[in-house]
Design a protein around this motif. Structure first.
Motif, short mmCIF file in Angstrom:
data_model
loop_
_atom_site.label_atom_id
_atom_site.label_comp_id
_atom_site.label_asym_id
_atom_site.label_seq_id
_atom_site.Cartn_x
_atom_site.Cartn_y
_atom_site.Cartn_z
N ASN A 199 0.81 -1.22 0.00
CA ASN A 199 0.00 0.00 0.00
C ASN A 199 0.84 1.27 0.00
O ASN A 199 0.57 2.22 -0.72
N VAL B 26 2.51 1.79 -3.37
CA VAL B 26 1.58 2.30 -4.39
C VAL B 26 1.32 3.78 -4.17
O VAL B 26 1.38 4.58 -5.11
N SER B 27 1.06 4.18 -2.93
CA SER B 27 0.75 5.59 -2.68
C SER B 27 1.97 6.48 -2.96
O SER B 27 1.82 7.61 -3.41
N LYS B 28 3.15 5.94 -2.74
CA LYS B 28 4.36 6.71 -3.04
C LYS B 28 4.49 6.92 -4.56
O LYS B 28 4.86 7.99 -5.02
N LYS B 29 4.13 5.89 -5.30
CA LYS B 29 4.18 5.96 -6.77
C LYS B 29 3.18 6.98 -7.30
O LYS B 29 3.48 7.78 -8.18
N ILE B 30 1.98 6.94 -6.72
CA ILE B 30 0.93 7.89 -7.14
C ILE B 30 1.38 9.32 -6.84
O ILE B 30 1.26 10.21 -7.69
N PHE B 31 1.93 9.49 -5.67
CA PHE B 31 2.39 10.83 -5.26
C PHE B 31 3.44 11.35 -6.23
O PHE B 31 3.38 12.49 -6.69
N SER C 270 3.96 10.41 -9.33
CA SER C 270 3.35 10.67 -10.65
C SER C 270 2.69 12.03 -10.69
O SER C 270 2.80 12.77 -11.66
N ILE C 271 1.99 12.37 -9.59
CA ILE C 271 1.30 13.67 -9.54
C ILE C 271 2.33 14.81 -9.60
O ILE C 271 2.15 15.78 -10.33
#
Ligand SMILES: [Zn+2]
Length: 174
Positions: free
Chosen positions: A4, A7-12, A14-15
């Motif tokens: 988890n 994934v959230s680090k990757k999303i961050f 990307s943004i």
């Protein structure tokens, strides 16, 4: 690190990369596009270097009862700069075109510019980029090209007497 968190680090990330890309693209677009100068009129002090570096001059036809057509010397001076000239409101009262105007009202401004420069304006930019739905129709019915937020965002737009909340030095930078 659990899944988890990964994934959230990757999303961050990307943004962040997405926003940075937008920022850089906007920076380049503004750098390469033509420059504009708002609030050009005899009643407002305007530095020569601003008039020189802008490609499009947005002229207020009748600011504080200063009708441009009555100042032929000024008209000829602006003409001699050989820039594209657009119409910027009629009197430039605060959010002037936020309230509905009629044909007669618009005609007064158009005539001022025509008497001053010898040709009718082909472009219109409302003061504070505020315009009502009916006024959008009015402008378009008069075959005037309407410039709004997108135009301000994608071009470096300076202001005579540095009157805007975004200062000219910031515009120079970004
Ligand atoms: Zn203005």
């Amino acid at each position: 690190m659990n899944i988890n968190k990964k994934v959230s680090k990757k999303i961050f990330l990307s943004i962040i990369i997405f926003l940075l890309t937008i920022f850089i693209l906007l920076f380049l677009l503004r750098l390469l596009n033509h420059r504009e100068l708002d609030d050009v009129t005899p009643g407002i002090q305007c530095d020569k270097n601003l008039l020189d570096k802008a490609n499009v001059l947005w002229v207020i036809p009748n600011f504080n009862n200063n009708q441009v057509s009555e100042n032929k010397e000024w008209c000829n001076y602006i003409l001699s700069l050989n820039k594209t000239i657009g119409m910027h409101g009629v009197t430039h009262e605060f959010q002037e075109f936020g309230t509905d105007k009629n044909q007669e009202y618009l005609d007064k401004g158009i005539k001022e510019l025509e008497d001053c420069f010898g040709f009718k304006p082909e472009m219109f930019k409302p003061p504070q980029i505020k315009i009502s739905k009916n006024n959008v129709d009015l402008i378009k019915n008069n075959n005037l090209e309407l410039e709004e937020d997108i135009n301000q965002m994608t071009h470096k737009v300076y202001h005579c007497s540095d009157s805007d909340r975004i200062k000219n030095w910031v515009i120079d930078l970004f």
